[in-house]
Each structure stands twice: as structure tokens, then as C-alpha cells.
Scaffold this motif. Structure first.
Motif, short mmCIF file in Angstrom:
data_model
loop_
_atom_site.label_atom_id
_atom_site.label_comp_id
_atom_site.label_asym_id
_atom_site.label_seq_id
_atom_site.Cartn_x
_atom_site.Cartn_y
_atom_site.Cartn_z
N GLY A 95 -16.56 136.96 30.36
CA GLY A 95 -15.12 137.13 30.12
C GLY A 95 -14.57 138.34 30.85
N CYS A 96 -15.35 139.42 30.87
CA CYS A 96 -14.92 140.62 31.59
C CYS A 96 -14.81 140.37 33.09
CB CYS A 96 -15.88 141.78 31.32
SG CYS A 96 -15.84 142.40 29.63
N VAL A 97 -15.75 139.59 33.62
CA VAL A 97 -15.73 139.27 35.05
C VAL A 97 -14.49 138.43 35.38
CG1 VAL A 97 -16.91 137.99 36.88
CG2 VAL A 97 -18.21 139.51 35.38
N ARG A 98 -14.21 137.42 34.55
CA ARG A 98 -13.03 136.59 34.79
C ARG A 98 -11.76 137.43 34.74
NH1 ARG A 98 -15.89 132.91 31.48
NH2 ARG A 98 -14.69 133.63 29.65
N SER A 99 -11.68 138.32 33.76
CA SER A 99 -10.50 139.18 33.65
C SER A 99 -10.38 140.11 34.85
CB SER A 99 -10.60 140.00 32.35
OG SER A 99 -9.53 140.91 32.26
N ALA A 100 -11.50 140.65 35.31
CA ALA A 100 -11.47 141.56 36.46
C ALA A 100 -11.06 140.83 37.73
CB ALA A 100 -12.84 142.22 36.63
N ARG A 101 -11.58 139.61 37.91
CA ARG A 101 -11.21 138.85 39.09
C ARG A 101 -9.72 138.53 39.12
NH1 ARG A 101 -16.34 134.61 39.21
NH2 ARG A 101 -17.83 136.04 40.24
N TRP A 102 -9.18 138.17 37.98
CA TRP A 102 -7.75 137.88 37.92
C TRP A 102 -6.94 139.14 38.20
CZ3 TRP A 102 -4.93 133.60 38.00
CH2 TRP A 102 -3.56 133.73 37.74
N LEU A 103 -7.41 140.27 37.69
CA LEU A 103 -6.70 141.52 37.92
C LEU A 103 -6.72 141.88 39.41
CD1 LEU A 103 -5.26 143.93 36.60
CD2 LEU A 103 -7.48 145.04 36.36
N VAL A 104 -7.86 141.67 40.06
CA VAL A 104 -7.95 141.95 41.50
C VAL A 104 -6.99 141.06 42.27
CG1 VAL A 104 -9.46 141.81 43.51
CG2 VAL A 104 -10.31 142.81 41.39
N ARG A 105 -6.94 139.78 41.92
CA ARG A 105 -6.02 138.86 42.61
C ARG A 105 -4.56 139.24 42.36
NH1 ARG A 105 -9.80 134.74 40.96
NH2 ARG A 105 -8.50 134.29 39.14
N SER A 106 -4.26 139.67 41.14
CA SER A 106 -2.87 140.04 40.82
C SER A 106 -2.42 141.26 41.62
CB SER A 106 -2.74 140.33 39.32
OG SER A 106 -3.05 139.20 38.55
N VAL A 107 -3.30 142.25 41.76
CA VAL A 107 -2.95 143.44 42.52
C VAL A 107 -2.79 143.10 44.00
CG1 VAL A 107 -3.76 145.72 43.27
CG2 VAL A 107 -4.03 145.02 40.89
N GLU A 108 -3.69 142.27 44.53
CA GLU A 108 -3.57 141.86 45.93
C GLU A 108 -2.28 141.07 46.17
OE1 GLU A 108 -7.12 139.70 46.65
OE2 GLU A 108 -8.37 141.50 46.94
N LYS A 109 -1.94 140.20 45.23
CA LYS A 109 -0.70 139.42 45.36
C LYS A 109 0.52 140.33 45.28
CE LYS A 109 1.66 135.34 43.58
NZ LYS A 109 1.64 134.24 42.58
N ARG A 110 0.46 141.33 44.39
CA ARG A 110 1.57 142.29 44.30
C ARG A 110 1.79 142.98 45.63
NH1 ARG A 110 1.83 147.74 44.19
NH2 ARG A 110 3.54 148.73 43.02
N ASN A 111 0.71 143.45 46.24
CA ASN A 111 0.84 144.17 47.50
C ASN A 111 1.37 143.27 48.62
OD1 ASN A 111 -0.14 146.49 46.26
ND2 ASN A 111 -2.26 146.06 46.82
N ARG A 112 0.90 142.00 48.64
CA ARG A 112 1.40 141.08 49.66
C ARG A 112 2.88 140.79 49.47
NH1 ARG A 112 -3.45 138.23 48.58
NH2 ARG A 112 -2.24 136.73 47.37
N THR A 113 3.28 140.57 48.22
CA THR A 113 4.69 140.27 47.94
C THR A 113 5.57 141.46 48.29
OG1 THR A 113 4.03 138.81 46.13
CG2 THR A 113 6.32 139.56 46.15
N LEU A 114 5.13 142.67 47.91
CA LEU A 114 5.91 143.86 48.21
C LEU A 114 6.02 144.07 49.71
CD1 LEU A 114 7.39 146.33 47.17
CD2 LEU A 114 5.20 147.52 46.97
N MET A 115 4.95 143.81 50.44
CA MET A 115 4.97 143.96 51.90
C MET A 115 5.96 142.99 52.52
SD MET A 115 3.44 145.69 54.33
CE MET A 115 3.01 145.60 56.07
N ARG A 116 5.96 141.74 52.05
CA ARG A 116 6.89 140.75 52.59
C ARG A 116 8.33 141.11 52.28
NH1 ARG A 116 5.86 135.19 50.32
NH2 ARG A 116 7.36 134.60 51.95
N VAL A 117 8.58 141.62 51.07
CA VAL A 117 9.95 141.99 50.69
C VAL A 117 10.44 143.15 51.55
CG1 VAL A 117 11.33 142.98 48.84
CG2 VAL A 117 9.79 141.10 48.34
N VAL A 118 9.61 144.16 51.75
CA VAL A 118 10.02 145.30 52.57
C VAL A 118 10.28 144.87 54.00
CG1 VAL A 118 9.31 147.55 53.48
CG2 VAL A 118 8.79 146.95 51.11
N MET A 119 9.44 144.00 54.56
CA MET A 119 9.65 143.49 55.91
C MET A 119 10.98 142.75 56.01
SD MET A 119 7.21 144.11 58.20
CE MET A 119 7.36 142.73 59.31
N ALA A 120 11.27 141.91 55.02
CA ALA A 120 12.52 141.15 55.05
C ALA A 120 13.73 142.06 54.93
CB ALA A 120 12.51 140.11 53.92
#
Length: 436
Positions: free
Chosen positions: A281-306
Motif C-alpha cells: 500500500g505504501c508503494v502504491r501511494s508513493a508511486r501515485w505521489l511521484v506521478r502527481s508531482v511530475e504531472k504538476r511540473n509538466r502542467t505548470l511548465m506548459r502553462v508558463v510557456m503558453a
């Protein structure tokens, strides 16, 4: 006939899972809040490892050069120095005056009841009642307090604050004391003619005294106020290169998340089913957290570029080049929902060639020009401030004059709109800006 029957109905619904809520929550976080949140998650999740760099300056440059040169950085240099307060500074000065014990007690009590501006908040009658002292002792203690540095401290109102500074300044111009003492409202309204006529002095002398009084410090205690310094590390860095630009995320705000596999391997060796279930359960939670942070950074990067693509004139001309823009413009450009853009820019800052600005700063309403081109309200405010800063103080620009100048430049604005923008920038009307 009416009755009951069983039917099957197929429909689709959006279910917001806890993981999706966490992803949305992470997107809205500022850089500081995100790091604190990840530190909390690291403390709760044994398989999650967090590494974040703070060894960068505001421009994203590494500050480890000193270590590379063989000089170790002292960690105690980051410790906060004890802040000297106004009360402690005044008490140390009182001890040097060799005052009688009772006078020192009263003066020290009043020093502890000054506000951040250096004014005595407690009425003198209340001080006398609380301490049970005579009026003569109270007056002596107040005089001792008002003789301390900075000049003007221990006053009870603005008039007394200015008079205390004028009396102690041997270079004060003539009639400055009289004008501050008797004609302070006229001075605030710029009506020096009445004060000059009553004192039988030329306007030039009254103007010299007025300029001197305006240069005095109305808040002498503010230099020692306990104001918390706020530091901003931008989330992204925008650099101009000729006709183009580049956007990069600030390395200090890019925490590195990873999953520690050794913890899970250790549990598997023990063969505990309960522990294995917990770790999975901890591994699943950690993996989702890693994906969420990576997605946040990608979204923020796209917004700043636009945003920067829409604000190319800003990169070249500064604030006067900001174009009107709404969030639905960016959402349509990125093919995302407008709420996603709103969450992405919330509490985020960007370092531009013209300073560190919040991302929300680039979203403003638009005004139409005579030529049909849209112009941002921020650009108009910057132009209004420029006109007021360069005006003749003997004949300041009225709101109507500013509207006429903007109209000649192709910006159609009413006098009321100019007045509204001027008030939003906390600039006084022309009648109060006029030097008389």
C-alpha cells in the motif's frame, strides 16, 4: 396500468478518487507548500525518499562553488540572528541616563507600550492610574523617553512626532516648527498660502519648510519593528534570447522523489503477510505521489510557456507591453479546463527579465484602443503612473488631462476610469499633489 418494474440504465459518471483529489491538491500548492507536504508524506511513508536542493540562488545557479574550492560552508551561517527590538533599544538607552529608579520604571513601562510606529498607545492618564505615580514624575519620565533615539519616538500623535524631530534638528529651516505645530492640516492639503499669510512669511520660505516637514519620518519606530522578511523563490525562470525565449523550472523547487525498494525487500525476507500488505500500500501511494508531482511540473511548465507566448511584448517592453489575457485563452491553447489553469497559476511566481512576478499578474482585463488593438489595464495603469511621476508639481495633471493624453495615444478612457485606476494605485488627486 401503473406499476413497478426492474430496468437497467447505462450511464457514465465521473468519480473523484482520493488519488485524483491528491493530484488536484498538489497542483494548487505553491513551491514552499509542496515541499512541506512532501516532507510530511516522507515521514509517514517508509518507502518514500525525498531529495530537494536548496543550494541554488534565485536565478537557479548552484551555490556549491565554495565547497568545490575547498572551503566548507558553515551551517551556523544560516541561523537567524537575534533581532533588536524597539523596546530593548530604548531600555538600553534609558540605563545610560542615570535616571532615578522610579523615573526609569515609568519610562521603561511606557517603552514597552509603544506600537510598531513608535507611538505611545496607552493614554498618559491610564499610565498614571496603572503605576500610581504623580503627574510630575510621569512628565519627567515621558520627557526622558522622548529624548531617546530615534527622534520622535514616544510621541502620542503625528504632530508631536514631527515637533520632536524638528526641535532636535539644528538644521531645520525657519518656521518649520510653527507650520507643523499650527498648520498641519493645511500642509497635508497643500494649502500653504494660509500658513504663509498667517505667519507673514514669503511663499518660498513656507515651501522650504513644507518640503522639510514632508521629509521627516512619521513612523520612527518602524526601523525596529519585528517584520518577518518574506523570500520568494520563483517556480520558473524565463530568459529572453533575441526574438525568442526559454522557460525552465527552478531547480530548488524540483524535489526528487524516489521509492526505496530495500524496505520492501527486507519485509519480503521476513515473510510477514501483514507487513507485506502494508508495504504494498505504501508503494502504491508513493508511486501515485511521484506521478502527481511530475504531472504538476509538466502542467505548470506548459502553462508558463503558453503565458509567455501570449506576452511576448512584455518580454521586450516590460509592464507597458502586457497584453490583455484571460484564463480561457490559455485553457483553449492547451486544450485543458479553465479550472486547471486557475489551479496551476495559484500561488506560483516566475522570474522574468523585468523582475519576479506572480503568474496571476499576467491575467488582466482588456481595453480597446482607437485602432482596434486591445491593451491591458495594467499597461494603462503603468502609463498613468508614468505621466504623474513626470508631471510638473506646480501644475499637476488632472484626471481629465490624463484622459486626454491617453486619448491622443489611442487609448479611449473616461475621466472616471482614470480616477478609478489612480485610486487603485493609491495616488492622490491633483489638488493634493499640487505644490502651493
Amino acid at each position: 396500468m401503473l406499476g413497478y418494474q426492474l430496468v437497467q440504465d447505462q450511464s457514465t459518471k465521473l468519480a473523484i478518487t482520493p488519488e485524483l483529489k491528491q493530484s488536484i491538491y498538489i497542483l494548487t500548492m505553491s513551491a514552499e507548500d509542496l515541499i512541506r507536504y512532501l516532507q510530511e508524506q516522507e515521514a509517514e511513508n517508509p518507502v518514500l525518499e525525498l531529495e530537494f536542493g536548496r543550494d541554488f540562488d534565485v536565478y537557479g545557479r548552484s551555490s556549491r562553488a565554495a565547497i568545490g574550492n575547498g572551503r566548507e560552508l558553515d551551517p551556523l551561517r544560516n541561523a537567524r540572528q537575534a533581532q533588536d527590538t524597539l523596546e530593548s533599544r530604548l531600555r538600553s538607552q534609558l540605563r545610560l541616563l542615570s535616571l532615578p529608579k522610579e523615573v526609569y520604571r515609568i519610562a521603561a513601562f511606557m517603552a514597552g507600550n509603544l506600537n510598531d510606529d513608535g507611538y505611545l498607545d496607552l493614554p498618559v492618564i491610564e499610565v498614571r492610574r496603572k503605576l500610581g505615580v504623580s503627574e510630575e514624575l510621569l512628565r519627567t519620565a515621558l520627557e526622558a523617553l522622548q529624548s531617546l533615539e530615534p527622534a520622535g519616538v514616544g510621541c502620542r500623535d503625528l504632530r508631536e512626532c514631527l515637533l520632536l524631530q524638528i526641535v532636535r534638528d539644528s538644521a531645520a529651516p525657519p518656521y518649520a516648527y510653527e507650520i507643523a505645530d499650527r498648520y498641519l492640516p493645511e500642509l497635508a492639503n497643500g494649502k500653504l498660502g494660509k500658513a504663509a499669510a498667517a505667519l507673514h512669511i514669503p511663499m518660498e520660505k513656507a515651501r522650504t519648510a513644507s518640503d522639510y516637514i514632508r521629509g521627516l519620518n512619521p513612523r520612527p519606530g518602524l526601523a525596529f519593528a519585528a517584520i518577518e522578511t518574506q523570500y520568494i523563490i520563483p517556480d520558473a525562470i524565463v530568459e529572453s534570447h533575441g526574438d525568442g525565449f526559454t522557460v525552465s523550472m527552478h531547480p530548488a523547487n524540483l524535489p526528487k522523489l524516489s521509492i526505496n525498494s530495500s524496505s520492501r525487500d527486507w519485509v519480503m525476507l521476513r515473510g510477514s503477510a501483514e507487513a507485506s500488505s502494508y508495504l504494498n500500500g505504501c508503494v502504491r501511494s508513493a508511486r501515485w505521489l511521484v506521478r502527481s508531482v511530475e504531472k504538476r511540473n509538466r502542467t505548470l511548465m506548459r502553462v508558463v510557456m503558453a503565458i509567455m507566448e501570449e506576452q511576448r511584448r512584455f518580454l521586450a517592453e516590460g509592464i507597458r507591453g502586457i497584453a490583455p489575457m484571460k484564463m480561457n485563452t490559455i485553457s483553449a491553447k492547451l486544450n485543458v479546463h479553465e479550472s486547471t489553469v486557475s489551479r496551476a497559476v495559484q500561488g506560483k511566481f516566475v522570474l522574468t527579465p523585468h523582475g519576479v512576478l506572480p503568474l496571476k499578474y499576467f491575467f488582466s482585463t482588456g481595453l480597446s484602443t482607437i485602432g482596434g488593438r486591445g491593451i491591458s489595464s495594467r499597461s494603462v495603469k503603468a502609463r498613468i503612473k508614468e505621466l504623474i511621476d513626470n508631471e510638473d508639481k506646480n501644475c499637476p495633471c488632472s484626471d481629465q488631462h490624463i484622459a486626454d493624453v491617453l486619448g491622443a495615444e489611442g487609448i479611449s478612457l473616461s475621466r472616471r476610469t482614470v480616477a478609478k485606476y489612480r485610486e487603485q494605485m493609491q495616488i492622490m488627486p491633483s489638488a493634493f499633489r499640487k505644490r502651493r
